[in-house]
Scaffold this active site. Structure first.
Site, short mmCIF file in Angstrom:
data_model
loop_
_atom_site.label_atom_id
_atom_site.label_comp_id
_atom_site.label_asym_id
_atom_site.label_seq_id
_atom_site.Cartn_x
_atom_site.Cartn_y
_atom_site.Cartn_z
N ASP A 196 0.83 -1.21 0.00
CA ASP A 196 0.00 0.00 0.00
C ASP A 196 0.86 1.26 0.00
OD1 ASP A 196 -2.40 1.40 -0.01
OD2 ASP A 196 -2.54 1.45 2.17
N ASN B 129 1.24 3.40 -2.98
CA ASN B 129 1.72 3.83 -4.31
C ASN B 129 1.17 5.20 -4.70
OD1 ASN B 129 2.85 1.32 -4.51
ND2 ASN B 129 1.36 0.50 -5.97
N GLY B 130 -0.13 5.39 -4.44
CA GLY B 130 -0.77 6.64 -4.84
C GLY B 130 -0.16 7.83 -4.12
N ARG B 131 0.03 7.70 -2.81
CA ARG B 131 0.61 8.79 -2.02
C ARG B 131 2.04 9.08 -2.46
NH1 ARG B 131 -0.79 6.16 3.45
NH2 ARG B 131 -1.40 4.50 2.01
N TRP B 132 2.78 8.01 -2.77
CA TRP B 132 4.16 8.19 -3.23
C TRP B 132 4.18 9.08 -4.48
CZ3 TRP B 132 6.88 7.22 -7.71
CH2 TRP B 132 8.28 7.23 -7.61
N HIS C 178 2.06 3.32 -9.16
CA HIS C 178 1.86 1.88 -9.38
C HIS C 178 3.01 1.29 -10.21
CE1 HIS C 178 -1.90 2.32 -7.42
NE2 HIS C 178 -2.49 2.96 -8.40
N ARG D 174 -12.25 2.46 -7.87
CA ARG D 174 -11.41 3.65 -8.10
C ARG D 174 -11.80 4.31 -9.43
NH1 ARG D 174 -5.47 2.70 -5.50
NH2 ARG D 174 -6.27 1.98 -3.49
N LEU E 195 11.26 -19.93 -4.97
CA LEU E 195 10.30 -19.12 -4.21
C LEU E 195 8.94 -19.25 -4.89
CD1 LEU E 195 9.95 -16.59 -2.07
CD2 LEU E 195 9.87 -15.26 -4.17
N ARG F 121 2.10 -4.79 6.22
CA ARG F 121 1.38 -3.79 5.43
C ARG F 121 2.21 -2.53 5.40
NH1 ARG F 121 -4.82 -2.33 4.50
NH2 ARG F 121 -4.48 -0.48 3.22
N ARG G 140 -4.80 -1.96 8.89
CA ARG G 140 -6.00 -2.77 8.64
C ARG G 140 -5.68 -3.80 7.56
NH1 ARG G 140 -7.93 2.58 6.93
NH2 ARG G 140 -7.43 2.87 4.73
N GLU H 33 1.84 -13.13 12.33
CA GLU H 33 2.34 -11.97 13.06
C GLU H 33 2.20 -10.76 12.14
OE1 GLU H 33 3.21 -12.01 16.18
OE2 GLU H 33 2.99 -14.19 16.34
C1 IPE Z 1 -5.36 -2.64 -0.19
O1 IPE Z 1 -5.05 -1.30 -0.30
C2 IPE Z 1 -5.31 -3.31 -1.52
C3 IPE Z 1 -4.00 -3.43 -2.14
C4 IPE Z 1 -2.86 -3.06 -1.63
C5 IPE Z 1 -3.99 -4.07 -3.43
P1 IPE Z 1 -6.19 -0.18 -0.43
O2 IPE Z 1 -5.50 1.12 -0.59
O3 IPE Z 1 -7.17 -0.54 -1.49
O4 IPE Z 1 -6.91 -0.28 0.99
P2 IPE Z 1 -7.84 0.78 1.72
O5 IPE Z 1 -8.85 1.24 0.73
O6 IPE Z 1 -6.99 1.90 2.18
O7 IPE Z 1 -8.42 0.03 2.88
C1 IPE Z 2 -1.69 0.25 -3.30
O1 IPE Z 2 -1.41 1.60 -3.32
C2 IPE Z 2 -1.90 -0.32 -4.67
C3 IPE Z 2 -3.30 -0.66 -4.99
C4 IPE Z 2 -4.30 -0.60 -4.15
C5 IPE Z 2 -3.57 -1.11 -6.32
P1 IPE Z 2 -2.57 2.68 -3.29
O2 IPE Z 2 -2.94 3.02 -4.70
O3 IPE Z 2 -3.70 2.24 -2.44
O4 IPE Z 2 -1.82 3.91 -2.63
P2 IPE Z 2 -2.43 4.95 -1.59
O5 IPE Z 2 -2.91 4.16 -0.40
O6 IPE Z 2 -3.54 5.66 -2.28
O7 IPE Z 2 -1.28 5.82 -1.27
MG MG Z 3 -4.10 2.50 -0.45
#
Ligand code: IPE
Ligand code: IPE
Ligand code: MG
Length: 247
Positions: free
Chosen positions: A17, A19-22, A34, A68, A128, A178, A184, A197
């Protein structure tokens, strides 16, 4: 430190999790995050191979991620198709056996063909096991397993459900990481992580590096896995693995 778990976790699961914020922090479109996420996964796979991890399971696209914006969803699909073409030969050379876990209905024909081809091409590899959860949800997994059993007229026991679930080919995850700071599960491996764990990293997925993987492994090694027993039972050596019989 718990001597019973001073070992490399056999199965690591990761919610990749952040990628978007990065991307947003760099004034880039979210899909750029992504793309960078694929690079981070490649680095993580290599680090896992180097450390002797047996199974890596990653959450790449959840059942809920369809909600999304359409341009982000189509960007993610394109990245997946591109990554399949580009990465599979390299992963195969590194001895990685690929499995794609999730609902395939709703994915493009090209994508499904790519998933099947990648699984076939890497089936004999043994270094692996990499499970990529794509269009996956923990509730989908449990419901589908129950539906399969019902269809075959089998009893809905824990053992039968376990065998009908999407990760039946591997033992349960020992360590679930995570990234991105959220604490979560977001519908990941609900059944299988009963005794995993948990390690929450504030690093965004594109920044997740071997040092942070090692931090997660070190945290795991410092835990005492009791599986319902007392600490005294564990230190007396009555086992640190779940000797629970599935009903
Ligand atoms: C969980 O991340 C799904 C993946 C990493 C593929 P999300 O970004 O979708 O989770 P929420 O919406 O913050 O709970
Ligand atoms: C996880 O990164 C990748 C996917 C859910 C596909 P996010 O895209 O959820 O990144 P944030 O949480 O918005 O930063
Ligand atoms: Mg996310």
């Amino acid at each position: 430190m718990a001597s019973s778990s001073l070992q490399i976790p056999h199965h690591i699961a990761i919610v990749m999790d952040g990628n978007g914020r990065w991307a947003t922090r760099r004034f880039l479109p979210r899909v750029a995050g992504h793309k960078q996420g694929v690079e981070s996964l490649r680095r993580c796979v290599k680090a896992c191979v180097d450390r002797g991890v047996g199974v890596l399971t990653v959450f790449a696209f959840s059942s809920e991620n369809w909600n999304r914006p359409p341009e982000e969803v189509s960007g993610l699909m394109e990245i997946m198709v591109g990554a399949l073409a580009r990465e599979v030969p390299k992963l195969s050379r590194d001895g990685v056996q690929l499995h794609f876990v999730g609902e395939r209905a709703g994915l493009s024909k090209k994508m499904v063909q790519g998933l099947v081809d990648a699984e076939t091409a890497t089936a004999q590899n043994t270094k692996l096991i990499l499970n990529v959860c794509f269009n996956y949800g923990g509730r989908w997994d449990i419901a589908r397993a129950a539906a399969r059993l019902a269809e075959q007229g089998e009893a809905l026991t824990e053992a039968n459900l376990d065998r009908a679930m999407a990760l039946a080919h591997v033992p349960d995850p020992d360590l679930l990481i995570r990234t991105g700071g959220e604490q979560r599960l977001s519908n990941f491996l609900l059944w299988q992580s009963a005794y995993a764990e948990l390690f929450f990293s504030d690093k965004l997925w594109p920044e997740f590096d071997p040092a942070e993987l090692d931090a997660g492994i070190a945290a795991f090694q410092a835990r005492e896995r009791r599986f319902g027993k007392t600490s005294a039972q564990i230190t007396a050596g009555s086992g640190s693995s779940p000797d629970r019989q599935l009903a």
